[in-house]
Write a protein that holds these residues in place. Structure first.
Motif, PDB file in Angstrom:
ATOM      1  N   VAL A 144       0.836  -1.210   0.000  1.00  0.00           N
ATOM      2  CA  VAL A 144       0.000   0.000   0.000  1.00  0.00           C
ATOM      3  C   VAL A 144       0.868   1.256   0.000  1.00  0.00           C
ATOM      4  O   VAL A 144       0.451   2.309   0.465  1.00  0.00           O
ATOM      5  CB  VAL A 144      -0.934   0.032   1.241  1.00  0.00           C
ATOM      6  N   GLN A 180     -12.544   3.965   3.763  1.00  0.00           N
ATOM      7  CA  GLN A 180     -11.501   4.845   4.297  1.00  0.00           C
ATOM      8  C   GLN A 180     -10.130   4.468   3.748  1.00  0.00           C
ATOM      9  O   GLN A 180      -9.302   5.315   3.447  1.00  0.00           O
ATOM     10  CB  GLN A 180     -11.486   4.758   5.825  1.00  0.00           C
ATOM     11  N   ARG A 181      -9.915   3.176   3.630  1.00  0.00           N
ATOM     12  CA  ARG A 181      -8.603   2.725   3.158  1.00  0.00           C
ATOM     13  C   ARG A 181      -8.405   3.033   1.669  1.00  0.00           C
ATOM     14  O   ARG A 181      -7.311   3.356   1.244  1.00  0.00           O
ATOM     15  CB  ARG A 181      -8.453   1.240   3.457  1.00  0.00           C
ATOM     16  N   ALA A 234      -7.450   6.548   1.617  1.00  0.00           N
ATOM     17  CA  ALA A 234      -6.035   6.713   2.013  1.00  0.00           C
ATOM     18  C   ALA A 234      -5.126   6.356   0.837  1.00  0.00           C
ATOM     19  O   ALA A 234      -4.144   7.054   0.547  1.00  0.00           O
ATOM     20  CB  ALA A 234      -5.718   5.835   3.221  1.00  0.00           C
ATOM     21  N   LEU A 235      -5.456   5.270   0.127  1.00  0.00           N
ATOM     22  CA  LEU A 235      -4.652   4.863  -1.026  1.00  0.00           C
ATOM     23  C   LEU A 235      -4.714   5.889  -2.155  1.00  0.00           C
ATOM     24  O   LEU A 235      -3.717   6.160  -2.819  1.00  0.00           O
ATOM     25  CB  LEU A 235      -5.126   3.504  -1.548  1.00  0.00           C
ATOM     26  N   THR A 269      -2.381   8.761  -1.200  1.00  0.00           N
ATOM     27  CA  THR A 269      -0.933   8.524  -1.259  1.00  0.00           C
ATOM     28  C   THR A 269      -0.465   8.013  -2.612  1.00  0.00           C
ATOM     29  O   THR A 269       0.703   8.153  -2.949  1.00  0.00           O
ATOM     30  CB  THR A 269      -0.497   7.517  -0.166  1.00  0.00           C
ATOM     31  N   ALA A 297      -1.109   5.826   6.556  1.00  0.00           N
ATOM     32  CA  ALA A 297      -2.330   6.444   6.028  1.00  0.00           C
ATOM     33  C   ALA A 297      -3.446   5.418   5.958  1.00  0.00           C
ATOM     34  O   ALA A 297      -4.603   5.688   6.262  1.00  0.00           O
ATOM     35  CB  ALA A 297      -2.069   7.026   4.636  1.00  0.00           C
ATOM     36  N   PHE A 298      -3.083   4.209   5.565  1.00  0.00           N
ATOM     37  CA  PHE A 298      -4.028   3.115   5.375  1.00  0.00           C
ATOM     38  C   PHE A 298      -4.621   2.665   6.712  1.00  0.00           C
ATOM     39  O   PHE A 298      -5.818   2.508   6.851  1.00  0.00           O
ATOM     40  CB  PHE A 298      -3.265   1.967   4.703  1.00  0.00           C
ATOM     41  N   ARG A 299      -3.744   2.482   7.700  1.00  0.00           N
ATOM     42  CA  ARG A 299      -4.213   1.942   8.977  1.00  0.00           C
ATOM     43  C   ARG A 299      -4.703   3.014   9.940  1.00  0.00           C
ATOM     44  O   ARG A 299      -5.652   2.809  10.688  1.00  0.00           O
ATOM     45  CB  ARG A 299      -3.099   1.134   9.645  1.00  0.00           C
ATOM     46  N   GLU A 303      -3.570   3.519  15.463  1.00  0.00           N
ATOM     47  CA  GLU A 303      -4.576   2.799  14.676  1.00  0.00           C
ATOM     48  C   GLU A 303      -5.813   2.534  15.535  1.00  0.00           C
ATOM     49  O   GLU A 303      -6.959   2.759  15.103  1.00  0.00           O
ATOM     50  CB  GLU A 303      -4.005   1.471  14.169  1.00  0.00           C
TER      51      GLU A 303
END
Lengths: 304, 304, 304, 304
Positions: free
Chosen positions: A87, A228-229, A232-233, A236, B247-249, B293
């Motif tokens: 990720v 949400q993830r 986030a991806l 970034t 960012a992901f977690r 997290e």
């Protein structure tokens, strides 16, 4: 907020007469687009939509579709997706084989081509009718049946997509593509060929603004955490080697495509899509980025 | 929100007895820390603070200070900062010379060591008393005089920091360090040696949650736009090669240091700092990441 | 063989009036040389010497001296040299840090700068008076006392050699420099500053044509096997990223320097040195390479 | 020279009982070979042949055939070959895509896979019956009709050669393959599948020892200069990332294959081929290299 007048302001400021950038021409089919097209569409949580320009005209969504295929894969595979890719931002151009070799066939993230090919492989393996089911998934998210593949574009990619074919074979050599390479490429080239309008993209991306669910029907497409993830991806990794620039200037999660489109979301506030075919050297729409920068600056809204 | 009980929950769940990870030991001075230290401090926009564990004990802030030096440089140089470095994630480990060579001496961002060295060069060139003024800047942001350099750590870095010295000479060879290499390194090693507690870090980072201004005095440290951009940079580049993972977690802009600290912000909501010295292989605090997290998961709050 | 008339032929053919290439100018001291200088000297196994042009004028030997320092190190350390570096061509430019980082501080070979710095470290550690003893070694091989360091050039390198300083610190960070970095650089910069004429270089390189021994005195400088291995290294690694080109076009082991010199050997037949300061983009003398290509073509002699 | 007794000595010293290394197993067909096979054959300029062990047993020549395809391409295209590839050592492993991308589709040399694929493309484009004519070329050089493709091996490569397919598509994307990718791969996989014995390889490589001509018939296969250049290329690029090691230890131009064979030449003296299937980590025959090192050490003969 009166987005209509903000759009008018932006339109004046970005000066559509300045013609920086270049339409993608690596596929003849993409090169035919009118470079002066410009559209924007924004959809709020209350269901209101604001549009300007060519917001209802469909164009090649290209890499923006990687968000849809990732969502579908997360839907089917959950956390298992991450056993086959990372990720992290890639730090080099979107189609680089270098990192892939260095990292032994594990793509840096699902939005570079290698990662999207692995996602394609997962879907091809899992779904009975991969192309049919993927199209249904996108239509459903968008709430519109008027979305389809452009077979000419898909065939053109098949005939000229040597770099992607190289990438897919490389992944296969590392064992990170399970199916037949040509089957995976066939799905991937079709996926990228989907045509959607700004309006449709804004409708579809509302799911990522609305924590994974459809706005009207409340149908849950993915979980809140998955949504949400994905955001986030997008933040970034959504803009090839310009993800930092987009986060820095615009400050929203988003995804661009070489067709000149950008879709972005302000979580719990709105989704937005913009289209202008001229691309900068890094493959992102020049006016699209500028438009979204002005949007978050003028509204004073942004996740940072 | 009752952060105290959330902290208690987190503490139970992260299981402090599990001892994954390893204290940074490349400098003897850092290796002496008690690996079982654990502290967290969160400051809300209403001025309230919540703390647990060793939140008042000072530790080596290390790379977290890069956020302060960037803020000071943006304050003095504005947009000119970006003529000497980029804003993109690096995609390789934090001290890699590879990208630096490939990109001809232009660091990818201000949070990898090469970028922080260029920032250091800018400050050394501009300020009359660089070390003194930088310390004042941090003390002022924090609202506390009880912050200082650890000269032993700085000297230890000076004597063993060969990789940073290599990087600085490389930048000099590309003309992207103007001053004397040893002067720049001296500033940089001192900057990294600053010791602060979780409480102090949360106080200082409130500026980035509060759009660039001090919470109490309303003193403007940087502009709102600069604050947003620093947050965007923290999100895309704040965790070496784990920015995407964070960012992901976690889903917050933040910055880690090899002393085991992480400071993060939820814009317009809170700032938070956590400390646990055991690091994972990528140099980030294992429990620090886990704690944050859990914080965003339990509160359901996060920028995405 | 009548080398005098072959030299005359070559001189006519290479057309000295054509002024391709550029004198090295990264050190001011090197930039002052007259770019039109041209000399060649060849020494046969029977002791005969043939010279033309500026064959007796001294110039900065630079990287050619890496062959001497390697010979001295092999003399003192034998096979142990190879525990700290490899014998493979580098495949990237001579001062690249990329490969060094990738290969964890083990230089690819002793003729790229990183390898030569490790050799320098070995000599500095071993010898009581490194600079004095190295100079004696070269004088002895050459059979001439009239050879010395150019201190101005050495000092100029010390003040501007940031890339080499970066490399040395990088090696130190990997533990592959044992001594003080500045001591090693001081030796290395002096080593490179040695000035020799074509005549002297041909005399010195006769040792590598003569299986490790002086021609007249029969003094054994290195073993036959060491001499063969140095020749193998010159052939595969002697011309930065043009070693293949030189082997392909000239077909002799050799070593070039940015001062515009090239020394080469035809084992058991002759040694030869040529000097012309204009360099191609890869740092090798344009006319030097052309001259040696014509020499082996016209004489029909070459190791392949 | 009494090569028979030298062979006996070598056989005693290399200790065939020690079983270092591993048979190539990336194609099932190659994995079936008896790892204990060992053969050597040497042919002198006077026509005499010396053999030992399994010198008459055929094995998969694999990359050794790249020398034949290069010779045939030089024969047809002369200097034009070098407009599509370079002559420099690669500095990374033989199938790396990294350098290829970095250098925009120009292979470093004709002996890494990418270079051999471009050679294959040239032959496929030029020849009426590429596979037939190539086989005739090899049979003619060898002076034997008893040489053929192993179609099982070729098909196995076709079905599993994903890395080469990736490379070929990458070259196509850079425009450095003109024909159809699958046609080029078909030729290449057949080329590599040719089976020859040590005796036959020594016969064929005599051409490179004999300045381009057949020993008996004096038929000119390639020019003297082309032969010298192929030898130079074998020396600098013939052993993947161990070319330097082979030059250093053995000191002869040569080419290895993953079937465990090595063919080498001492220009104007002899050609030699050795076979032992166990490979080191870099893909070269362990005992093959050792055998040739002992050969040049014991005979005191070598080009350096």
């Amino acid at each position: 907020m009166d987005y209509n007048s903000i759009f008018e302001e932006i339109k004046r400021e970005i000066n559509l007469d300045v013609k920086h950038g270049k339409v993608a021409d690596y596929i003849p089919e993409l090169a035919h687009v009118d470079p002066n097209k410009f559209g924007i569409s924004l959809k709020c949580m209350d269901g209101q939509s604001f549009s300007m320009g060519d917001a209802d005209e469909k164009f090649s969504a290209q890499s923006i579709t990687k968000v849809f295929s990732l969502a579908l894969a997360m839907n089917h595979f959950g956390q298992k997706v991450w056993s086959r890719m990372d990720v992290e931002p890639s730090g080099t151009s979107f189609n680089s084989l270098v990192l892939l070799e260095y990292e032994q066939g594990i793509p840096r993230n699902p939005f570079i081509n290698s990662g999207a090919l692995v996602i394609a492989d997962m879907l091809v393996e899992k779904l009975e009718d991969p192309k049919g089911e993927f199209l249904e998934f996108v239509r459903n998210m968008t709430g519109s049946r008027d979305i389809d593949y452009n077979y000419k574009v898909a065939n053109s990619e098949r005939d000229h997509g040597f770099r992607n074919r190289a990438m897919a074979n490389m992944l296969k050599s590392f064992g990170n593509i399970k199916g037949d390479v040509e089957d995976v490429l066939d799905f991937y080239f079709h996926q990228c060929s989907i045509e959607m309008s700004c309006k449709q993209l804004a409708d579809a991306f509302m799911v990522f603004s609305n924590k994974g669910s459809m706005l009207g029907t409340k149908e849950k497409i993915i979980t809140k955490q998955q949504s949400q993830r994905i955001n986030a991806l997008m933040l970034t990794c959504g803009f090839y080697d310009e993800a930092g620039e987009f986060a820095f200037r615009v400050g929203l999660p988003g995804k661009s495509g070489v067709g000149g489109g950008i879709a972005a979301v302000y979580p719990s506030e709105y989704s937005v899509a913009v289209w202008s075919p001229r691309l900068n050297k890094l493959g992102n729409s020049v006016l699209g980025m500028k438009t979204l920068e002005l949007l978050t600056t003028k509204t004073g809204m942004g996740i940072f």
